[in-house]
Design a protein around this motif. Structure first.
Motif, short mmCIF file in Angstrom:
data_model
loop_
_atom_site.label_atom_id
_atom_site.label_comp_id
_atom_site.label_asym_id
_atom_site.label_seq_id
_atom_site.Cartn_x
_atom_site.Cartn_y
_atom_site.Cartn_z
N ILE A 153 21.67 27.50 -13.14
CA ILE A 153 22.98 27.68 -14.03
C ILE A 153 24.19 26.99 -13.66
CG2 ILE A 153 24.19 29.62 -15.36
CD1 ILE A 153 22.08 31.65 -14.49
N HIS B 88 25.48 27.10 -18.33
CA HIS B 88 24.31 25.98 -18.81
C HIS B 88 22.82 26.50 -18.24
CE1 HIS B 88 22.26 22.30 -19.63
NE2 HIS B 88 23.47 21.49 -19.89
N THR B 89 22.61 27.48 -19.03
CA THR B 89 21.47 28.07 -18.16
C THR B 89 20.02 27.53 -18.49
OG1 THR B 89 22.58 30.28 -18.45
CG2 THR B 89 20.26 30.51 -17.87
N TYR B 90 19.19 27.16 -17.69
CA TYR B 90 17.82 26.59 -17.48
C TYR B 90 16.75 27.47 -17.29
CZ TYR B 90 19.62 21.57 -17.03
OH TYR B 90 20.22 20.43 -17.16
N ASN C 127 16.48 20.99 -25.36
CA ASN C 127 15.28 20.59 -24.64
C ASN C 127 15.09 19.13 -24.74
OD1 ASN C 127 12.33 19.79 -24.48
ND2 ASN C 127 12.45 21.92 -23.33
N CYS D 16 16.89 25.40 -22.23
CA CYS D 16 18.34 25.93 -22.07
C CYS D 16 18.74 26.36 -23.44
CB CYS D 16 19.20 24.43 -21.84
SG CYS D 16 19.09 23.78 -20.12
N GLU E 267 22.24 28.30 -23.75
CA GLU E 267 23.66 28.14 -23.09
C GLU E 267 24.97 28.80 -23.80
OE1 GLU E 267 24.10 24.00 -22.46
OE2 GLU E 267 21.80 23.74 -22.62
#
Length: 324
Positions: free
Chosen positions: A82, A192-194, A274, A297, A299
């Motif tokens: 993140i 920016h969450t993966y 993606n 992601c 986000e």
């Protein structure tokens, strides 16, 4: 001799409940709950590298995707986890104050300070902490940011970033403060969450039906999402503006079952990304190249327009992720 009035036994002192263990080793902060769930944060960017969470008493599993080629020595932004995006999302137009900054700004490549840990007993006012959770606080100011980058955006700011780990959930919140005495500044912010998934072809995002979005893959054309769930069938890079704003809950669904529930506070936009197969070939630190099959992601952010922060004012935004 029989003593009828024997002194009562002293009550045993109850044992303190198990507490989370927090360690700072080198440039990484790790917190582990008594349940075994954990989070790891790199001081570069205050980037969450790992979140191992459990559902229904099961064993903790990794919930975030991190590239096998991610650079973790502080020389560049981390690919995965993140990252914190501030004060600009993407590249700026030439006519705005952030135009000289690199993509996604300065926060994700600056070294943050670990400010310490707290629990619900120590912070009863927290809306997110429980006695079973732990909060980790990180700070970044204009004076402590990367010197090469802060000169490109010379405003006096302060960031407070809190990572709250609880059984089955992770909350990340950020406070942006304008410490200038006489001038406002404009900014954007995004988490920016993966997310780690099993098979991207089986993944959908619920909660975005009917929302307008900017399609970056198709020349930034503004489109309207069809009703129902968002399918990921190829390269996807969209900035959604749900009609309900931050009040609209989002759900990542895999194989028809809800996997992650996402709620947002004061972050009205949601980026869905993606890179798919062809794009990963041009991303040097994306590994393995077929890793796009196992990540998505979603986000939360405030990036479709600029937030103006007056001198002395503060902005706060957060995401809460719950395992379903």
């Amino acid at each position: 001799m029989d003593r009828r009035n024997k002194p009562s036994a002293l009550a045993a002192t109850p044992a303190a409940p198990p507490q989370a263990r927090v360690d700072l080793v080198g440039d990484r902060v790790t917190a582990v709950l008594p349940t075994g769930e954990s989070v790891e944060v790199l001081l570069t960017g205050a980037t969450v590298l790992s979140w191992k969470g459990a559902v229904g008493g099961g064993a903790p599993e990794e919930r975030l995707w991190l590239s096998e080629s991610a650079v973790l020595d502080g020389s560049k932004a981390v690919r995965g986890g993140i990252p914190v995006v501030f004060p600009v999302f993407g590249q700026s137009p030439a006519d705005v104050a952030t135009s000289k900054l690199p993509q996604h700004g300065l926060a994700r490549t600056s070294r943050w300070e670990f400010l310490g840990r707290s629990t619900s007993e120590a912070d009863a006012s927290s809306k997110t902490a429980t006695s079973n959770g732990v909060q980790l606080d990180f700070g970044l100011t204009s004076s402590s940011a990367d010197p090469k980058l802060k000169s490109l955006w010379p405003f006096d700011f302060a960031l407070l970033y809190r990572v709250t780990l609880e059984p089955g959930s992770l909350v990340t919140s950020i406070v942006v403060t304008n410490n200038e005495t006489d001038k406002a500044f404009d900014f954007q912010v995004l988490l920016h969450t993966y997310f780690r998934v099993g098979d991207i072809t089986q993944v959908q995002v619920d909660g975005l039906g009917g929302a307008s979005y900017s399609d970056k893959v198709d020349g930034f054309k503004v489109k309207t999402q069809a009703e129902g769930k968002v399918d990921i069938t190829g390269e996807t890079d969209r900035v959604y503006k749900p009609e309900a704003g931050a009040a609209q809950a989002l759900t990542i669904v895999e194989g028809g079952r809800p996997k992650y529930g996402i709620t947002r506070d004061n972050l009205s936009d949601a980026v869905v990304w993606n890179p798919w197969g062809d794009k990963t070939k041009s991303i040097g630190d994306f590994a393995p190249k077929d890793g796009y099959k196992n990540m998505l992601c979603v986000e939360p952010g405030s990036v479709s327009s600029w937030q103006t922060l007056e001198p002395g004012d503060a902005f706060e935004g957060a995401q809460s992720i719950k395992l379903l």
